[in-house]
Design a protein around this motif. Structure first.
Motif, mmCIF file in Angstrom:
data_model
loop_
_atom_site.group_PDB
_atom_site.id
_atom_site.type_symbol
_atom_site.label_atom_id
_atom_site.label_comp_id
_atom_site.label_asym_id
_atom_site.label_seq_id
_atom_site.Cartn_x
_atom_site.Cartn_y
_atom_site.Cartn_z
ATOM 1 N N LEU A 151 15.442 -37.075 -18.732
ATOM 2 C CA LEU A 151 16.262 -37.917 -19.592
ATOM 3 C C LEU A 151 15.654 -38.062 -20.979
ATOM 4 O O LEU A 151 16.350 -38.179 -21.969
ATOM 5 C CB LEU A 151 16.431 -39.294 -18.946
ATOM 6 N N LEU A 152 14.324 -38.034 -21.042
ATOM 7 C CA LEU A 152 13.636 -38.171 -22.320
ATOM 8 C C LEU A 152 13.590 -36.818 -23.014
ATOM 9 O O LEU A 152 13.216 -35.817 -22.413
ATOM 10 C CB LEU A 152 12.212 -38.668 -22.063
ATOM 11 N N ALA A 153 13.952 -36.778 -24.291
ATOM 12 C CA ALA A 153 13.913 -35.525 -25.044
ATOM 13 C C ALA A 153 12.488 -35.001 -25.112
ATOM 14 O O ALA A 153 11.537 -35.784 -25.164
ATOM 15 C CB ALA A 153 14.450 -35.744 -26.454
ATOM 16 N N PRO A 154 12.280 -33.670 -25.103
ATOM 17 C CA PRO A 154 10.919 -33.121 -25.113
ATOM 18 C C PRO A 154 10.052 -33.646 -26.238
ATOM 19 O O PRO A 154 8.890 -33.990 -26.031
ATOM 20 C CB PRO A 154 11.168 -31.603 -25.260
ATOM 21 N N ALA A 155 10.596 -33.752 -27.455
ATOM 22 C CA ALA A 155 9.792 -34.235 -28.572
ATOM 23 C C ALA A 155 9.385 -35.684 -28.372
ATOM 24 O O ALA A 155 8.275 -36.094 -28.718
ATOM 25 C CB ALA A 155 10.563 -34.076 -29.881
ATOM 26 N N ALA A 156 10.284 -36.487 -27.803
ATOM 27 C CA ALA A 156 9.954 -37.886 -27.527
ATOM 28 C C ALA A 156 8.904 -37.980 -26.432
ATOM 29 O O ALA A 156 8.009 -38.831 -26.480
ATOM 30 C CB ALA A 156 11.213 -38.648 -27.125
ATOM 31 N N THR A 157 8.994 -37.098 -25.434
ATOM 32 C CA THR A 157 7.973 -37.065 -24.394
ATOM 33 C C THR A 157 6.610 -36.769 -25.008
ATOM 34 O O THR A 157 5.611 -37.399 -24.671
ATOM 35 C CB THR A 157 8.301 -35.976 -23.348
ATOM 36 N N ARG A 158 6.587 -35.822 -25.936
ATOM 37 C CA ARG A 158 5.332 -35.449 -26.579
ATOM 38 C C ARG A 158 4.741 -36.627 -27.361
ATOM 39 O O ARG A 158 3.559 -36.905 -27.281
ATOM 40 C CB ARG A 158 5.568 -34.258 -27.514
ATOM 41 N N ARG A 159 5.590 -37.325 -28.124
ATOM 42 C CA ARG A 159 5.092 -38.474 -28.892
ATOM 43 C C ARG A 159 4.553 -39.551 -27.964
ATOM 44 O O ARG A 159 3.538 -40.181 -28.244
ATOM 45 C CB ARG A 159 6.216 -39.043 -29.766
ATOM 46 N N LEU A 160 5.243 -39.767 -26.854
ATOM 47 C CA LEU A 160 4.808 -40.768 -25.892
ATOM 48 C C LEU A 160 3.454 -40.407 -25.313
ATOM 49 O O LEU A 160 2.538 -41.237 -25.243
ATOM 50 C CB LEU A 160 5.844 -40.872 -24.769
ATOM 51 N N ILE A 161 3.278 -39.156 -24.916
ATOM 52 C CA ILE A 161 2.024 -38.729 -24.322
ATOM 53 C C ILE A 161 0.893 -38.771 -25.345
ATOM 54 O O ILE A 161 -0.214 -39.223 -25.060
ATOM 55 C CB ILE A 161 2.185 -37.322 -23.709
ATOM 56 N N GLU A 162 1.165 -38.323 -26.572
ATOM 57 C CA GLU A 162 0.129 -38.344 -27.603
ATOM 58 C C GLU A 162 -0.313 -39.766 -27.924
ATOM 59 O O GLU A 162 -1.458 -40.008 -28.306
ATOM 60 C CB GLU A 162 0.622 -37.641 -28.864
ATOM 61 N N ALA A 163 0.596 -40.725 -27.753
ATOM 62 C CA ALA A 163 0.262 -42.110 -28.071
ATOM 63 C C ALA A 163 -0.689 -42.712 -27.048
ATOM 64 O O ALA A 163 -1.498 -43.578 -27.376
ATOM 65 C CB ALA A 163 1.536 -42.948 -28.151
ATOM 66 N N PHE A 164 -0.625 -42.255 -25.786
ATOM 67 C CA PHE A 164 -1.395 -42.913 -24.741
ATOM 68 C C PHE A 164 -2.407 -42.021 -24.031
ATOM 69 O O PHE A 164 -3.249 -42.512 -23.297
ATOM 70 C CB PHE A 164 -0.440 -43.532 -23.708
ATOM 71 N N LEU A 165 -2.350 -40.713 -24.259
ATOM 72 C CA LEU A 165 -3.366 -39.841 -23.675
ATOM 73 C C LEU A 165 -4.637 -39.955 -24.489
ATOM 74 O O LEU A 165 -4.602 -39.827 -25.708
ATOM 75 C CB LEU A 165 -2.880 -38.380 -23.679
ATOM 76 N N GLY A 187 -2.210 -34.506 -30.881
ATOM 77 C CA GLY A 187 -2.374 -34.744 -32.297
ATOM 78 C C GLY A 187 -2.449 -33.505 -33.148
ATOM 79 O O GLY A 187 -2.518 -33.574 -34.377
ATOM 80 N N ILE A 188 -2.467 -32.334 -32.530
ATOM 81 C CA ILE A 188 -2.541 -31.098 -33.291
ATOM 82 C C ILE A 188 -1.234 -30.338 -33.116
ATOM 83 O O ILE A 188 -0.881 -29.926 -32.022
ATOM 84 C CB ILE A 188 -3.727 -30.211 -32.821
ATOM 85 N N TYR A 196 3.080 -48.144 -19.634
ATOM 86 C CA TYR A 196 3.694 -48.164 -18.314
ATOM 87 C C TYR A 196 4.670 -46.999 -18.167
ATOM 88 O O TYR A 196 4.724 -46.341 -17.123
ATOM 89 C CB TYR A 196 4.429 -49.484 -18.088
ATOM 90 N N VAL A 197 5.444 -46.751 -19.195
ATOM 91 C CA VAL A 197 6.396 -45.649 -19.151
ATOM 92 C C VAL A 197 5.657 -44.316 -19.085
ATOM 93 O O VAL A 197 6.003 -43.429 -18.308
ATOM 94 C CB VAL A 197 7.334 -45.694 -20.369
ATOM 95 N N TYR A 198 4.601 -44.168 -19.900
ATOM 96 C CA TYR A 198 3.827 -42.929 -19.853
ATOM 97 C C TYR A 198 3.270 -42.686 -18.453
ATOM 98 O O TYR A 198 3.373 -41.583 -17.896
ATOM 99 C CB TYR A 198 2.671 -42.964 -20.865
ATOM 100 N N ASN A 199 2.697 -43.728 -17.854
ATOM 101 C CA ASN A 199 2.115 -43.568 -16.517
ATOM 102 C C ASN A 199 3.179 -43.228 -15.481
ATOM 103 O O ASN A 199 2.917 -42.480 -14.530
ATOM 104 C CB ASN A 199 1.353 -44.835 -16.121
ATOM 105 N N ALA A 200 4.373 -43.770 -15.655
ATOM 106 C CA ALA A 200 5.452 -43.451 -14.725
ATOM 107 C C ALA A 200 5.880 -41.995 -14.862
ATOM 108 O O ALA A 200 6.119 -41.302 -13.867
ATOM 109 C CB ALA A 200 6.635 -44.380 -14.964
#
Length: 226
Positions: free
Chosen positions: A126-140, A222-223, A91-95
């Motif tokens: 508000l979300l740190a760039p690295a955290a954004t990346r982990r979030l996107i990699e988890a759900f993309l 993932g790369i 839900y957070v990723y989609n938002a």
């Protein structure tokens, strides 16, 4: 003074958030909405600087409401700050993908919430760039790398080569300072290129720019880059 729209279907949470914000000397609540549909109507009428948006609501949820609000015509767009009970879920990723500027857990402290409103109002994620990346990699969804994945990324049609280069580096979780150092330019130049790229692509937040870079093959999930 910054204006805020509070959106939550639970009346006690909504009232508590509104009371907290009204007590701050530099913030003002311009409306309270109990649903996504009401949020869309109030956002169009009050044009707040920041919207505190719940995700799970009956009828139109916070993600759909965020998309509708940010797609509406107008000279300026509000910043959407997601409030959720769930940490790093789809839900957070989609938002974020819909254009939200960040998210907070509902268990956050009052001081953190007020600071977050100012953070997103100033144009920061508000979300740190690295955290954004982990979030996107988890759900993309994992996609196969393009045949030329080892070479330079393809420039999206509306962008200049430098704008595309900055977009790729944003997708690789680099901050503006890191990008500036990498390209040997100033941070203000990086911001200019990124803002122009986002405007051309219809993106409204840095997190959305990261998602675009992943979804269009500019960065491969993932790369990690060496």
């Amino acid at each position: 003074m910054l204006t805020v729209l509070v959106v939550d279907d639970q009346v006690l949470i909504r009232a508590g958030l509104a009371a907290l914000i009204r007590a701050a000397p530099d913030l003002d609540v311009v409306g309270e909405a109990a649903s996504g549909e009401e949020a869309v109507r109030l956002a169009a009428r009050t044009r707040p600087d920041v919207i505190l948006m719940d995700i799970r609501m009956p009828g139109m949820d916070g993600i759909a409401a965020t998309e509708r609000i940010l797609a509406a015509p107008g000279p300026s767009k509000p910043k959407v700050l997601i409030l959720t009970t769930f940490d790093l879920d789809e839900y957070v990723y989609n938002a974020l993908r819909a254009g939200a500027s960040g998210f907070l857990l509902k268990e956050t402290t009052p001081q953190r919430l007020l600071a977050a409103i100012h953070t997103v109002a100033g144009g920061d994620t508000l979300l740190a760039p690295a955290a954004t990346r982990r979030l996107i990699e988890a759900f993309l969804p994992v996609r196969d790398p393009a045949p030329d994945a080892g070479g330079p990324a393809r420039t999206p049609d509306p962008l200049t080569g430098r704008e595309a280069e900055v977009l790729v580096l944003v997708g690789r979780a680099m901050s503006n300072k890191e990008i500036a150092d990498h390209l040997v330019v100033s941070e203000s130049t990086v911001k200019t290129h990124l803002n122009r790229a986002m405007a051309k692509l219809g993106l409204s937040s840095r997190a959305q720019a990261v998602a675009y870079a992943y979804e269009h093959g500019l960065v491969t999930p993932g790369i990690l880059d060496s």
